[in-house]
Design a protein around this motif. Structure first.
Motif, mmCIF file in Angstrom:
data_model
loop_
_atom_site.group_PDB
_atom_site.id
_atom_site.type_symbol
_atom_site.label_atom_id
_atom_site.label_comp_id
_atom_site.label_asym_id
_atom_site.label_seq_id
_atom_site.Cartn_x
_atom_site.Cartn_y
_atom_site.Cartn_z
ATOM 1 N N PRO A 245 0.830 -1.212 0.000
ATOM 2 C CA PRO A 245 0.000 0.000 0.000
ATOM 3 C C PRO A 245 0.863 1.260 0.000
ATOM 4 C CG PRO A 245 -0.687 -1.517 1.729
ATOM 5 C CD PRO A 245 0.569 -2.077 1.146
ATOM 6 N N THR A 246 0.456 2.255 -0.760
ATOM 7 C CA THR A 246 1.192 3.515 -0.802
ATOM 8 C C THR A 246 0.303 4.628 -0.238
ATOM 9 O OG1 THR A 246 0.337 4.157 -2.956
ATOM 10 C CG2 THR A 246 2.293 2.763 -2.955
ATOM 11 N N TRP B 221 -0.800 7.012 -1.845
ATOM 12 C CA TRP B 221 -1.836 7.329 -2.828
ATOM 13 C C TRP B 221 -3.061 6.435 -2.654
ATOM 14 C CZ3 TRP B 221 -1.350 11.551 -5.878
ATOM 15 C CH2 TRP B 221 -0.074 12.133 -5.913
ATOM 16 N N ASP B 222 -2.823 5.210 -2.164
ATOM 17 C CA ASP B 222 -3.943 4.314 -1.872
ATOM 18 C C ASP B 222 -4.830 4.924 -0.789
ATOM 19 O OD1 ASP B 222 -3.146 2.375 -3.666
ATOM 20 O OD2 ASP B 222 -1.782 1.480 -2.214
#
Lengths: 129, 168
Positions: free
Chosen positions: A9-10, A12-13
């Motif tokens: 997960p980043t 941006w997620d």
């Protein structure tokens, strides 16, 4: 692989999740605010998108048939509920009693919607008959 | 894009897998007792196909899954719901997947939210009434969790070296 996906997960997620949450909250707020008014309420029954009856919140029972299904609606001074339906999903029965304006019971197989309307949109025209 | 025998076989297998997953899903209680609320396990297949085979193949798999699913369930009226939901999910996921910044989690959550939105739109269309919109806030909130779950499973799949070799 067409292109390699990122598997961790980043930040941006989180942005996508936040956007979904914001949309949910905004829609939710809109419905709970419109349901804040009190006063005389009634249950509006629509079949196939056409309003068929307005029932004031007093003891009453009605049966509606459409699309091969029968939906049994019970109105009490406290609210309205579908107490019996012969549809396969039974979502309408499981919804239970609704009482706040804007709340609704939906029976998808029978295409019947019961919506609670507040005093504000209780038109005089609708009471006739 | 060429429809090689390999691609055709992979698509057919993934469509069968998606059908099986939607069937298995019915054994689980829905996360929240609301119409249209489910885990969305078949979305794992769409997400996987999107990255592994591309959007056209993912669309083909999705159409086969939705049409056969409605046929097996013997429920033609449910077809519009699953079709609109699945198409909306694929469209949003295909768009989000273009951004290299997002991981499978973000793409999956976006897809789950789009799926629920599509289904609510289908319900509003068939009912001719805006009432189903009242369910959307709860469905969207639930899709955060179901989307993260399907994203997690998809991430596990992409890590599998065996699958990497199979689809190359």
């Amino acid at each position: 692989m067409k292109h390699e996906p990122k598997l961790k997960p980043t930040g941006w997620d989180a942005l996508v999740a936040a956007a979904v949450l914001l949309l949910a909250l905004a829609l939710g707020a809109r419905f709970s605010l419109s349901g804040a008014q009190s006063g005389a309420r009634c249950a509006v029954v629509s079949v196939e998108g056409v309003e068929v009856e307005r029932l004031p919140f007093a003891d009453a029972e009605r049966e509606y048939q459409n699309n091969g299904y029968t939906v049994h609606v019970r109105v009490t001074p406290d609210g309205v509920r579908v107490d019996r339906a012969d549809c396969p999903t039974q979502d309408c029965v499981r919804t239970g009693t609704v009482s706040r304006p804007g709340q609704s019971i939906v029976c998808l197989p029978a295409r019947i919607v019961v919506t609670v309307a507040g005093a504000a949109d209780e038109g005089v025209d609708a009471v006739a008959g | 894009m060429k429809w090689t025998t390999k691609r055709l076989t992979l698509c057919a297998m993934l469509a069968a897998l998606a059908l099986a997953l939607s069937w298995v899903e019915r054994a689980f209680p829905p996360p929240v007792p609301l119409p249209g609320c489910k885990l969305g396990l078949a979305n794992i297949v769409t997400l996987f196909a999107l990255y592994a085979l591309g959007a056209p193949s993912a669309l083909a798999i999705l159409l086969v899954r939705v049409l056969l699913g409605a046929m097996f369930a013997g429920n033609a009226s449910a077809l519009l719901y699953s079709l609109l939901g699945a198409l909306a999910a694929l469209a949003v996921m295909a768009l989000l997947a273009r951004s290299r910044r997002l991981s499978v989690y973000g793409v999956s959550v976006g897809g789950a939210a789009a799926h629920n939105t599509g289904q609510v739109c289908a319900a509003m269309l068939t009912l001719g009434n805006a009432a189903p919109l009242a369910y959307l806030p709860v469905l969207l909130a639930v899709s955060l969790f179901t989307g993260a779950l399907t994203g997690f499973v998809a991430a596990l799949l992409f890590r599998s070296a065996y699958l990497q070799r199979a689809i190359r």
